[in-house]
Design a protein around this motif. Structure first.
Motif, PDB file in Angstrom:
ATOM      1  N   ILE A 115       0.830  -1.206   0.000  1.00 42.94           N
ATOM      2  CA  ILE A 115       0.000   0.000   0.000  1.00 42.94           C
ATOM      3  C   ILE A 115       0.868   1.261   0.000  1.00 42.94           C
ATOM      4  O   ILE A 115       0.536   2.251  -0.649  1.00 42.94           O
ATOM      5  CB  ILE A 115      -0.958  -0.027   1.213  1.00 42.94           C
ATOM      6  CG1 ILE A 115      -1.970  -1.166   1.039  1.00 42.94           C
ATOM      7  CG2 ILE A 115      -1.662   1.312   1.403  1.00 42.94           C
ATOM      8  CD1 ILE A 115      -2.746  -1.523   2.295  1.00 42.94           C
ATOM      9  N   SER A 116       2.006   1.232   0.684  1.00 40.72           N
ATOM     10  CA  SER A 116       2.872   2.411   0.836  1.00 40.72           C
ATOM     11  C   SER A 116       3.890   2.576  -0.282  1.00 40.72           C
ATOM     12  O   SER A 116       4.485   3.653  -0.411  1.00 40.72           O
ATOM     13  CB  SER A 116       3.618   2.331   2.170  1.00 40.72           C
ATOM     14  OG  SER A 116       2.716   2.268   3.246  1.00 40.72           O
ATOM     15  N   LEU A 117       4.124   1.549  -1.082  1.00 37.97           N
ATOM     16  CA  LEU A 117       5.196   1.588  -2.075  1.00 37.97           C
ATOM     17  C   LEU A 117       5.116   2.789  -3.016  1.00 37.97           C
ATOM     18  O   LEU A 117       6.143   3.447  -3.238  1.00 37.97           O
ATOM     19  CB  LEU A 117       5.239   0.272  -2.852  1.00 37.97           C
ATOM     20  CG  LEU A 117       6.492   0.003  -3.673  1.00 37.97           C
ATOM     21  CD1 LEU A 117       7.759   0.062  -2.822  1.00 37.97           C
ATOM     22  CD2 LEU A 117       6.379  -1.362  -4.354  1.00 37.97           C
ATOM     23  N   PRO A 118       3.960   3.158  -3.559  1.00 37.79           N
ATOM     24  CA  PRO A 118       3.934   4.343  -4.431  1.00 37.79           C
ATOM     25  C   PRO A 118       4.388   5.623  -3.724  1.00 37.79           C
ATOM     26  O   PRO A 118       5.140   6.422  -4.298  1.00 37.79           O
ATOM     27  CB  PRO A 118       2.466   4.440  -4.869  1.00 37.79           C
ATOM     28  CG  PRO A 118       1.942   3.042  -4.731  1.00 37.79           C
ATOM     29  CD  PRO A 118       2.669   2.464  -3.541  1.00 37.79           C
ATOM     30  N   LYS A 119       3.960   5.817  -2.472  1.00 37.41           N
ATOM     31  CA  LYS A 119       4.377   7.007  -1.709  1.00 37.41           C
ATOM     32  C   LYS A 119       5.874   6.977  -1.437  1.00 37.41           C
ATOM     33  O   LYS A 119       6.552   8.008  -1.488  1.00 37.41           O
ATOM     34  CB  LYS A 119       3.619   7.092  -0.379  1.00 37.41           C
ATOM     35  CG  LYS A 119       2.168   7.445  -0.511  1.00 37.41           C
ATOM     36  CD  LYS A 119       1.503   7.487   0.853  1.00 37.41           C
ATOM     37  CE  LYS A 119       0.016   7.691   0.719  1.00 37.41           C
ATOM     38  NZ  LYS A 119      -0.666   7.641   1.995  1.00 37.41           N
ATOM     39  N   LEU A 120       6.406   5.786  -1.107  1.00 36.38           N
ATOM     40  CA  LEU A 120       7.832   5.670  -0.821  1.00 36.38           C
ATOM     41  C   LEU A 120       8.663   5.964  -2.065  1.00 36.38           C
ATOM     42  O   LEU A 120       9.665   6.686  -2.000  1.00 36.38           O
ATOM     43  CB  LEU A 120       8.152   4.275  -0.280  1.00 36.38           C
ATOM     44  CG  LEU A 120       7.565   3.939   1.085  1.00 36.38           C
ATOM     45  CD1 LEU A 120       7.752   2.467   1.408  1.00 36.38           C
ATOM     46  CD2 LEU A 120       8.177   4.817   2.168  1.00 36.38           C
ATOM     47  N   ARG A 121       8.255   5.422  -3.202  1.00 38.03           N
ATOM     48  CA  ARG A 121       8.989   5.680  -4.451  1.00 38.03           C
ATOM     49  C   ARG A 121       8.953   7.164  -4.813  1.00 38.03           C
ATOM     50  O   ARG A 121       9.946   7.721  -5.254  1.00 38.03           O
ATOM     51  CB  ARG A 121       8.413   4.845  -5.586  1.00 38.03           C
ATOM     52  CG  ARG A 121       8.777   3.380  -5.499  1.00 38.03           C
ATOM     53  CD  ARG A 121       8.186   2.620  -6.654  1.00 38.03           C
ATOM     54  NE  ARG A 121       8.596   1.233  -6.677  1.00 38.03           N
ATOM     55  CZ  ARG A 121       7.873   0.260  -7.197  1.00 38.03           C
ATOM     56  NH1 ARG A 121       6.697   0.527  -7.758  1.00 38.03           N
ATOM     57  NH2 ARG A 121       8.325  -0.979  -7.185  1.00 38.03           N
ATOM     58  N   GLU A 122       7.788   7.781  -4.633  1.00 41.27           N
ATOM     59  CA  GLU A 122       7.664   9.210  -4.933  1.00 41.27           C
ATOM     60  C   GLU A 122       8.569  10.018  -4.004  1.00 41.27           C
ATOM     61  O   GLU A 122       9.254  10.931  -4.431  1.00 41.27           O
ATOM     62  CB  GLU A 122       6.194   9.626  -4.790  1.00 41.27           C
ATOM     63  CG  GLU A 122       5.858  10.939  -5.475  1.00 41.27           C
ATOM     64  CD  GLU A 122       6.167  12.145  -4.622  1.00 41.27           C
ATOM     65  OE1 GLU A 122       6.594  13.170  -5.174  1.00 41.27           O
ATOM     66  OE2 GLU A 122       6.001  12.055  -3.393  1.00 41.27           O
TER      67      GLU A 122
END
Length: 191
Positions: free
Chosen positions: A77-84
């Protein structure tokens, strides 16, 4: 394993409840690091459902998220925010990586080096802290039950065992933060 000195990098704080992860994360946020708390995924899910935020409802939401997405749920769930965040910051902090599956997913898919720092404290000291905290306090019995659930059901021991570094938090918060600052300086981890 020391992170690369150039390029984005991530540091995950791991440990049992009341060890001091959030104290460290808040300190690092104040030093300019982007910080993402995996537990916020659960709190946001509880709020989305219109439920009161409390340990029982958080447990239900956490277990349902993991039933739906697997043991790596919070990382997925958090991967997109972490990559950004990695595209905008040299160093990011993950507060409360819980499961071995989350760790393995991030190692494979984050796209940046990941350093694990375990925050450890004696159990009775953790339970004292948890009972005294102003938000979501736990009795010693509730804290023990949570420990057992997190170890048995959430794979929490894996990331702690895999930690690259361990900081012992058996004193005042300032002592822990001094150890943390010294560690980050020694490995070249910058915001």
């Amino acid at each position: 394993m020391a992170p690369e000195k150039y390029g984005p990098q991530a540091l995950a704080l791991v440990g049992m409840p009341g060890a001091g992860k959030t104290v460290c994360a808040e300190h690092l946020r104040g030093r300019g690091y982007f910080t993402l708390r995996f537990g916020a995924v659960v709190v946001n899910e509880v709020k989305r459902r219109g439920w009161e935020v409390n340990p029982a409802n958080e447990r239900i939401a956490r277990e349902e998220l993991r039933a739906r997405h697997g043991m790596a749920a919070m990382a997925i769930i958090s991967l997109p925010k972490l990559r950004e965040a990695l595209s905008r910051h040299r160093g990011i902090i993950i507060d409360g990586l819980y499961s071995l599956s989350e760790y393995k997913l991030l190692m494979d898919e984050l796209g940046a080096p990941l350093t694990l720092v375990a925050i450890a404290a004696p159990r009775q000291r953790r339970y004292q802290r948890l009972s005294a905290r102003p938000v979501r306090p736990l009795t010693p019995l509730e804290a023990r039950e949570r420990d057992l659930r997190e170890i048995e059901k959430l794979e929490k021991g894996g990331p702690i065992a895999m930690a690259d570094y361990t900081l012992i938090n058996d004193g005042a918060p300032a002592e822990l933060l001094q150890k943390l600052n010294a560690l980050l300086d020694s490995i070249g981890f910058a915001p």
